[in-house]
Write a protein that holds these residues in place. Sequence first.
Motif: not given
Length: 84
Positions: A24-34, A36-50
């Motif tokens: 698990s993520v060690a804390g809120g500061e690490v989560a915030t940093a992660l 922030s890094l998420g804006v560098l990637t594209d959203a994964a395409p959803v495949s399948g109904y489920r």
Amino acid sequence: MVARVLVGAGLVTCQRRGRHRYYSVAGGEVATALESLGVLTDAAPVSGYRRSRRAEYLAAARFCYDHLAGRLGTGLTDAWVRSG
């Protein structure tokens, strides 16, 4: 190998239960940093109904670390701000 480095750096915690390891993520500061890094990637395409239904449920109301997020969380926040 990567897990050891992350645990060693204090970014991730590891709990052993029998032969399984739970990380698990060690804390809120690490989560915030992660997040922030998420804006560098594209959203994964959803495949399948489920997966599409699951993504829809997560977008509607999800827990994000220590707070309610998604459309429900932002809607509640907006309503509370409007009502003072």
